[in-house]
Design a protein around this motif. Structure first.
Motif, mmCIF file in Angstrom:
data_model
loop_
_atom_site.group_PDB
_atom_site.id
_atom_site.type_symbol
_atom_site.label_atom_id
_atom_site.label_comp_id
_atom_site.label_asym_id
_atom_site.label_seq_id
_atom_site.Cartn_x
_atom_site.Cartn_y
_atom_site.Cartn_z
ATOM 1 N N ALA A 22 0.829 -1.208 0.000
ATOM 2 C CA ALA A 22 0.000 0.000 0.000
ATOM 3 C C ALA A 22 0.863 1.258 0.000
ATOM 4 N N ALA A 23 1.948 1.259 0.772
ATOM 5 C CA ALA A 23 2.848 2.413 0.798
ATOM 6 C C ALA A 23 3.466 2.646 -0.578
ATOM 7 N N ALA A 24 3.865 1.575 -1.243
ATOM 8 C CA ALA A 24 4.441 1.711 -2.577
ATOM 9 C C ALA A 24 3.402 2.264 -3.554
ATOM 10 N N LEU A 25 2.179 1.770 -3.474
ATOM 11 C CA LEU A 25 1.131 2.227 -4.386
ATOM 12 C C LEU A 25 0.811 3.709 -4.206
ATOM 13 N N VAL A 26 0.672 4.173 -2.965
ATOM 14 C CA VAL A 26 0.377 5.597 -2.790
ATOM 15 C C VAL A 26 1.586 6.449 -3.178
ATOM 16 N N GLY A 27 2.787 5.921 -2.984
ATOM 17 C CA GLY A 27 3.980 6.658 -3.385
ATOM 18 C C GLY A 27 4.031 6.894 -4.882
ATOM 19 N N VAL A 28 3.737 5.873 -5.652
ATOM 20 C CA VAL A 28 3.722 6.024 -7.109
ATOM 21 C C VAL A 28 2.608 6.992 -7.514
ATOM 22 N N GLY A 29 1.443 6.851 -6.889
ATOM 23 C CA GLY A 29 0.320 7.723 -7.234
ATOM 24 C C GLY A 29 0.610 9.184 -6.960
ATOM 25 N N VAL A 30 1.073 9.473 -5.778
ATOM 26 C CA VAL A 30 1.333 10.868 -5.420
ATOM 27 C C VAL A 30 2.511 11.408 -6.220
ATOM 28 N N GLY A 31 3.513 10.589 -6.461
ATOM 29 C CA GLY A 31 4.674 11.033 -7.224
ATOM 30 C C GLY A 31 4.352 11.409 -8.651
ATOM 31 N N SER A 32 3.330 10.777 -9.216
ATOM 32 C CA SER A 32 2.976 11.080 -10.602
ATOM 33 C C SER A 32 2.088 12.314 -10.726
ATOM 34 N N HIS A 33 1.569 12.818 -9.628
ATOM 35 C CA HIS A 33 0.638 13.950 -9.680
ATOM 36 C C HIS A 33 1.197 15.258 -9.130
ATOM 37 N N ILE A 34 2.325 15.218 -8.471
ATOM 38 C CA ILE A 34 2.846 16.426 -7.831
ATOM 39 C C ILE A 34 4.175 16.804 -8.483
ATOM 40 N N PRO A 35 4.166 17.905 -9.241
ATOM 41 C CA PRO A 35 5.398 18.335 -9.912
ATOM 42 C C PRO A 35 6.501 18.651 -8.893
ATOM 43 N N ASP A 36 7.702 18.433 -9.286
ATOM 44 C CA ASP A 36 8.891 18.767 -8.491
ATOM 45 C C ASP A 36 9.039 17.955 -7.212
ATOM 46 N N LEU A 37 8.263 16.885 -7.064
ATOM 47 C CA LEU A 37 8.406 16.041 -5.879
ATOM 48 C C LEU A 37 9.655 15.172 -5.988
ATOM 49 N N VAL A 38 9.964 14.760 -7.217
ATOM 50 C CA VAL A 38 11.114 13.891 -7.449
ATOM 51 C C VAL A 38 12.306 14.733 -7.866
ATOM 52 N N GLY A 39 13.427 14.501 -7.214
ATOM 53 C CA GLY A 39 14.654 15.226 -7.527
ATOM 54 C C GLY A 39 15.287 14.740 -8.814
ATOM 55 N N THR A 40 16.331 15.415 -9.217
ATOM 56 C CA THR A 40 17.029 15.055 -10.446
ATOM 57 C C THR A 40 17.910 13.828 -10.219
ATOM 58 N N GLU A 41 18.377 13.278 -11.317
ATOM 59 C CA GLU A 41 19.288 12.134 -11.260
ATOM 60 C C GLU A 41 20.566 12.519 -10.530
ATOM 61 N N ALA A 42 21.091 11.592 -9.767
ATOM 62 C CA ALA A 42 22.369 11.797 -9.079
ATOM 63 C C ALA A 42 23.382 10.801 -9.638
#
Length: 136
Positions: A22-42
C-alpha cells in the motif's frame, strides 16, 4: 523549511506485506501527480547514474482503520490538500481495469483504506496528521 509537506499513513492493523504494498502504491500515485516532488538524477563517484527520488522527507505514520476513513474525508475536504488512497478494492484487483470497474460499483461507505498519502501546505497537513504516531 519546505512550504508543503507529504506524509504517508498506513493501517496499523495491516499485515506487513499489505502495508508495504500500500505504501508503494500511494507513493507512485502521489509522485505522478505532484510536480517537483522527485529530484534530479544523481551520480556516484564512478559516474554511475541513480534516478531521482523524492526530494522531501516523508514521515510514515500509522492509524487504525476507522481513523484512516475519517482522515481521508477530512483531507479531501481541504481544497489545497491532495489525498491519494489505497483501499481493499485496489489490493484485491488483479488489473487496473478490474479495479476501475469494481470501484465504479463500490459505495464510498464500503471502502476500507489501507494507506493514504497526504500532500499540501505544512499547516494543513500537520493539523490533519500531527497527532498520529510513527509507523514502527
Amino acid at each position: 523549511m519546505l512550504a508543503n509537506k507529504l506524509v504517508v499513513v498506513i493501517d496499523a492493523d495491516a499485515p506487513i506485506g499489505v502495508a508495504l504494498n500500500a505504501a508503494a502504491l500511494v507513493g507512485v500515485g502521489v509522485g505522478s501527480h505532484i510536480p517537483d516532488l522527485v529530484g534530479t538524477e544523481a551520480q556516484d563517484a564512478a559516474g554511475n547514474p541513480h534516478p531521482g527520488m523524492c526530494a522531501h522527507p516523508i514521515p510514515v505514520l500509522k492509524a487504525d482503520p476507522a481513523r484512516l476513513t475519517e482522515l481521508r474525508a477530512a483531507a479531501a475536504a481541504h481544497p489545497e490538500v491532495a489525498v491519494h488512497d489505497v483501499n481493499q478494492v485496489a489490493q484485491g484487483s488483479r488489473t487496473y481495469d478490474q479495479y476501475a470497474a469494481t470501484m465504479s460499483g463500490t459505495k464510498p461507505d464500503d471502502l476500507h483504506y489501507t494507506a493514504l498519502a497526504i500532500h499540501g501546505p505544512r499547516p494543513a497537513v500537520d493539523s490533519l496528521t500531527g497527532a498520529l504516531p510513527l509507523y514502527r
